[in-house]
Motif scaffolding. Structure first.
Motif, PDB file in Angstrom:
ATOM      1  N   ILE A  85       0.598  -1.288   0.626  1.00  0.00           N
ATOM      2  CA  ILE A  85       0.153  -0.186  -0.527  1.00  0.00           C
ATOM      3  C   ILE A  85       1.129   1.308  -0.204  1.00  0.00           C
ATOM      4  CG2 ILE A  85      -0.281   0.276   2.675  1.00  0.00           C
ATOM      5  CD1 ILE A  85      -2.870   1.154   1.838  1.00  0.00           C
ATOM      6  N   SER A  86       0.790   2.312  -0.539  1.00  0.00           N
ATOM      7  CA  SER A  86       0.759   3.616  -0.858  1.00  0.00           C
ATOM      8  C   SER A  86       0.975   4.601   0.387  1.00  0.00           C
ATOM      9  CB  SER A  86       1.365   4.210  -2.271  1.00  0.00           C
ATOM     10  OG  SER A  86       1.986   5.280  -2.481  1.00  0.00           O
ATOM     11  N   LEU A  87       2.310   4.118   0.806  1.00  0.00           N
ATOM     12  CA  LEU A  87       2.247   5.575   2.311  1.00  0.00           C
ATOM     13  C   LEU A  87       3.070   5.671   2.458  1.00  0.00           C
ATOM     14  CD1 LEU A  87       0.495   3.667   4.823  1.00  0.00           C
ATOM     15  CD2 LEU A  87      -1.420   5.698   3.778  1.00  0.00           C
ATOM     16  N   LYS A  88       3.766   7.418   1.782  1.00  0.00           N
ATOM     17  CA  LYS A  88       4.832   8.052   1.085  1.00  0.00           C
ATOM     18  C   LYS A  88       5.865   8.596   3.065  1.00  0.00           C
ATOM     19  CE  LYS A  88       3.841  11.129  -2.520  1.00  0.00           C
ATOM     20  NZ  LYS A  88       3.142  12.269  -2.965  1.00  0.00           N
ATOM     21  N   SER A  89       4.841   8.270   4.192  1.00  0.00           N
ATOM     22  CA  SER A  89       5.096   8.425   5.668  1.00  0.00           C
ATOM     23  C   SER A  89       6.344   7.373   6.148  1.00  0.00           C
ATOM     24  CB  SER A  89       4.223   9.205   6.334  1.00  0.00           C
ATOM     25  OG  SER A  89       3.550   7.368   6.894  1.00  0.00           O
ATOM     26  N   PHE A  90       5.821   5.875   5.702  1.00  0.00           N
ATOM     27  CA  PHE A  90       6.126   4.377   5.344  1.00  0.00           C
ATOM     28  C   PHE A  90       7.551   4.055   5.222  1.00  0.00           C
ATOM     29  CE2 PHE A  90       2.402   4.547   8.445  1.00  0.00           C
ATOM     30  CZ  PHE A  90       2.826   3.824   8.985  1.00  0.00           C
ATOM     31  N   GLU A  91       6.477   4.683   3.617  1.00  0.00           N
ATOM     32  CA  GLU A  91       8.136   4.636   2.766  1.00  0.00           C
ATOM     33  C   GLU A  91       8.997   5.226   3.218  1.00  0.00           C
ATOM     34  OE1 GLU A  91       6.309   3.836  -1.337  1.00  0.00           O
ATOM     35  OE2 GLU A  91       4.760   3.834  -0.854  1.00  0.00           O
ATOM     36  N   HIS A  92       8.664   6.463   3.109  1.00  0.00           N
ATOM     37  CA  HIS A  92      10.755   7.533   3.571  1.00  0.00           C
ATOM     38  C   HIS A  92      10.865   6.770   4.951  1.00  0.00           C
ATOM     39  CE1 HIS A  92      12.636  11.071   4.250  1.00  0.00           C
ATOM     40  NE2 HIS A  92      12.641  10.663   5.559  1.00  0.00           N
ATOM     41  N   LYS A  93      10.684   5.958   5.606  1.00  0.00           N
ATOM     42  CA  LYS A  93      11.308   5.346   6.909  1.00  0.00           C
ATOM     43  C   LYS A  93      11.934   4.740   6.647  1.00  0.00           C
ATOM     44  CE  LYS A  93       8.115   8.257  10.005  1.00  0.00           C
ATOM     45  NZ  LYS A  93       6.792   8.846  10.368  1.00  0.00           N
ATOM     46  N   LEU A  94      10.839   4.004   6.662  1.00  0.00           N
ATOM     47  CA  LEU A  94      11.558   2.534   5.973  1.00  0.00           C
ATOM     48  C   LEU A  94      12.081   1.845   4.980  1.00  0.00           C
ATOM     49  CD1 LEU A  94       8.234   0.809   7.420  1.00  0.00           C
ATOM     50  CD2 LEU A  94      10.177   1.047   8.944  1.00  0.00           C
ATOM     51  N   GLY A  95      11.634   2.105   3.816  1.00  0.00           N
ATOM     52  CA  GLY A  95      12.815   2.120   2.250  1.00  0.00           C
ATOM     53  C   GLY A  95      11.753   1.605   1.677  1.00  0.00           C
ATOM     54  N   GLU A  96      10.363   0.688   2.195  1.00  0.00           N
ATOM     55  CA  GLU A  96       9.262   0.073   1.324  1.00  0.00           C
ATOM     56  C   GLU A  96       7.886   0.272   1.819  1.00  0.00           C
ATOM     57  OE1 GLU A  96      10.390  -4.053   3.558  1.00  0.00           O
ATOM     58  OE2 GLU A  96      11.036  -3.624   1.579  1.00  0.00           O
ATOM     59  N   PRO A  97       7.246   0.031   1.109  1.00  0.00           N
ATOM     60  CA  PRO A  97       6.187   0.331   1.165  1.00  0.00           C
ATOM     61  C   PRO A  97       5.636  -1.307   1.957  1.00  0.00           C
ATOM     62  CG  PRO A  97       6.163  -0.893  -0.543  1.00  0.00           C
ATOM     63  CD  PRO A  97       7.205  -0.445  -0.434  1.00  0.00           C
ATOM     64  N   PRO A  98       4.287  -0.667   3.301  1.00  0.00           N
ATOM     65  CA  PRO A  98       4.216  -1.735   3.931  1.00  0.00           C
ATOM     66  C   PRO A  98       3.009  -2.281   3.320  1.00  0.00           C
ATOM     67  CG  PRO A  98       3.062   0.547   4.459  1.00  0.00           C
ATOM     68  CD  PRO A  98       3.821   0.391   3.204  1.00  0.00           C
ATOM     69  N   LEU A  99       2.834  -3.237   3.781  1.00  0.00           N
ATOM     70  CA  LEU A  99       1.332  -4.084   3.315  1.00  0.00           C
ATOM     71  C   LEU A  99       0.596  -4.439   4.256  1.00  0.00           C
ATOM     72  CD1 LEU A  99       4.225  -7.448   2.744  1.00  0.00           C
ATOM     73  CD2 LEU A  99       3.917  -5.587   0.851  1.00  0.00           C
ATOM     74  N   THR A 100      -0.462  -4.474   3.606  1.00  0.00           N
ATOM     75  CA  THR A 100      -2.269  -5.006   4.004  1.00  0.00           C
ATOM     76  C   THR A 100      -3.132  -5.968   3.818  1.00  0.00           C
ATOM     77  OG1 THR A 100      -4.351  -3.560   4.382  1.00  0.00           O
ATOM     78  CG2 THR A 100      -2.703  -3.187   2.278  1.00  0.00           C
ATOM     79  N   LEU A 101      -3.662  -6.169   3.819  1.00  0.00           N
ATOM     80  CA  LEU A 101      -4.780  -7.590   3.524  1.00  0.00           C
ATOM     81  C   LEU A 101      -5.541  -6.586   2.789  1.00  0.00           C
ATOM     82  CD1 LEU A 101      -5.334  -9.959   7.122  1.00  0.00           C
ATOM     83  CD2 LEU A 101      -3.495 -10.645   4.433  1.00  0.00           C
ATOM     84  N   VAL A 102      -6.099  -7.607   2.017  1.00  0.00           N
ATOM     85  CA  VAL A 102      -6.746  -7.019   0.584  1.00  0.00           C
ATOM     86  C   VAL A 102      -7.984  -8.837   0.425  1.00  0.00           C
ATOM     87  CG1 VAL A 102      -7.460  -6.229  -1.231  1.00  0.00           C
ATOM     88  CG2 VAL A 102      -5.078  -5.602  -0.084  1.00  0.00           C
TER      89      VAL A 102
END
Length: 377
Positions: A85-102
């Motif tokens: 899932i695209s969340l800039k705040s997390f991508e900036h801190k972790l270097g990769e997008p987080p994952l969510t159940l779909v």
């Protein structure tokens, strides 16, 4: 007196109108709050959340994740998968997008996402959490008695999305597969993203509040200067609700109440507050002149929140709808969020009784969870 669920209660108080907004400058002096630095509770070493500010867990805290809507006890249905899932705040801190159940609704079959056909979701969740809730509250009570602490416990339901963060031992392709194992997800770090859409917040305020008969309590605008005194988490249950738009977090936490301050502490805090400058053009709404964001080596401003919130309540629940503009001085990052949380004050009152009526607590928890399933997810 027989217990009545929140949405069936009638209040004799008429709903109070929203207060007129006050001028910003007097409000700043009245509502600005700051905590003292230092805490006797250590951060839990194996915490599951990725913090944007310090998150403190009790030494014997319980943190669990489970899902409602499993195909069986170990796997999800084939229509369930993990996706970035695209969340800039997390991508900036972790270097990769987080994952969510779909959950692919067009692929869902009743025979796959069946759960326990004998129980409703709120009944299943109640059975899963009640023993840990009781034991965690007993541990909190013992800590309060042994350390002679004055704390304010709260049982809170928060609404948002559970985010999973990868690790070197688990590949992205593994968790993207159509047969996601429960054990795989439990290996991943997770966080709870509480930002909800503005339309959701408006629906809660305009539709849900009158339907469940909550009365307007107050409206606040606060500037919070964050320091190192945080609420302590004693129990965290993250629940993936596969057939709903949002996930659920149940959290038992306690905030220490500062009853006395020395003259030196009061002077230090006042110095920090007096140095703050109201500035609507900066994140958090406050800034400090160079060198004024700390007071010696005792107090340092680590973050600022500018919040606007409305609260509604009845005899057993308290609902808060809040807009927050946050800035973290340590990471030089900020975000604007909309959040909805529900405090189960009636359950906490029952748990604080000398002789806890477990059956009554269980029924209250079940009724609160049904209310959440019907109106908040």
């Amino acid at each position: 007196m027989a217990y009545l669920p929140p949405h069936k209660r009638h209040s004799t108080d008429a709903e109070r109108p929203s207060p007129k907004p006050e001028s910003l400058a007097p409000q700043f002096h009245k509502k600005l709050s700051i905590g003292a630095s230092g805490s006797n509770v250590e951060r839990r070493k194996n915490k599951q959340s990725f913090p944007t500010w310090k998150i403190v867990y009790a030494n014997n805290a319980i943190s669990r994740w489970f899902a409602v809507g499993l195909a069986d006890d170990t796997h999800f249905a084939s229509s369930t998968r993990l996706e970035p899932i695209s969340l800039k705040s997390f991508e900036h801190k972790l270097g990769e997008p987080p994952l969510t159940l779909v959950l692919d609704s067009h692929l869902t079959e009743n025979k796959e996402v069946k759960g326990d056909v004998r129980k409703s979701p709120w009944e299943s969740v109640t059975e899963d959490v009640k023993e840990d809730l009781l034991s965690s509250f007993q541990n909190l009570r013992k800590a309060m008695e042994c350390q002679e602490l004055e704390v304010k416990p709260a049982l809170v339901a928060r609404f948002g999305k559970i985010l999973f963060h990868g690790s070197p031992s688990v590949s992205l392709e593994t968790v993207r597969s159509s047969s996601v194992a429960v054990t795989t997800l439990r290996q991943l770090k997770r966080s709870f993203y509480t930002t909800v859409p503005l339309s959701y917040m408006k629906n809660i305020t305009n539709e849900v509040v009158p339907n469940i008969r909550l009365n307007f309590e107050e409206e606040k605008e606060l500037y919070n200067v964050k320091s190192e005194l945080n609420q302590v988490r004693h129990l965290v249950f993250d629940i993936s609700c596969l057939d709903r738009e949002l996930d659920l977090r149940l959290m038992l936490c306690a905030k220490r109440i500062l009853t006395t301050l020395t003259d030196d502490e009061k002077s230090s805090i006042s110095s920090l507050i007096d140095s703050a400058v109201l500035d609507p053009d900066v994140k958090g709404g406050l800034r400090w002149p160079l060198g004024k964001a700390s007071c010696g080596d005792r107090y340092t401003v680590v973050g600022v929140w500018h919040t606007n919130s409305k609260t509604f309540r009845n005899a057993s629940t308290r609902l808060k709808v809040r807009h927050a503009d946050r800035f973290d001085f340590r990471t030089s990052s900020g975000e604007v969020t909309g959040e909805v949380s529900l405090k189960m004050t009636g359950i906490v009152s029952q748990l604080q009784e000398q002789n806890i009526q477990i059956d009554q607590v269980t029924e209250m928890l079940k009724d609160n969870l049904k209310l959440i399933w019907d109106y908040f997810l």
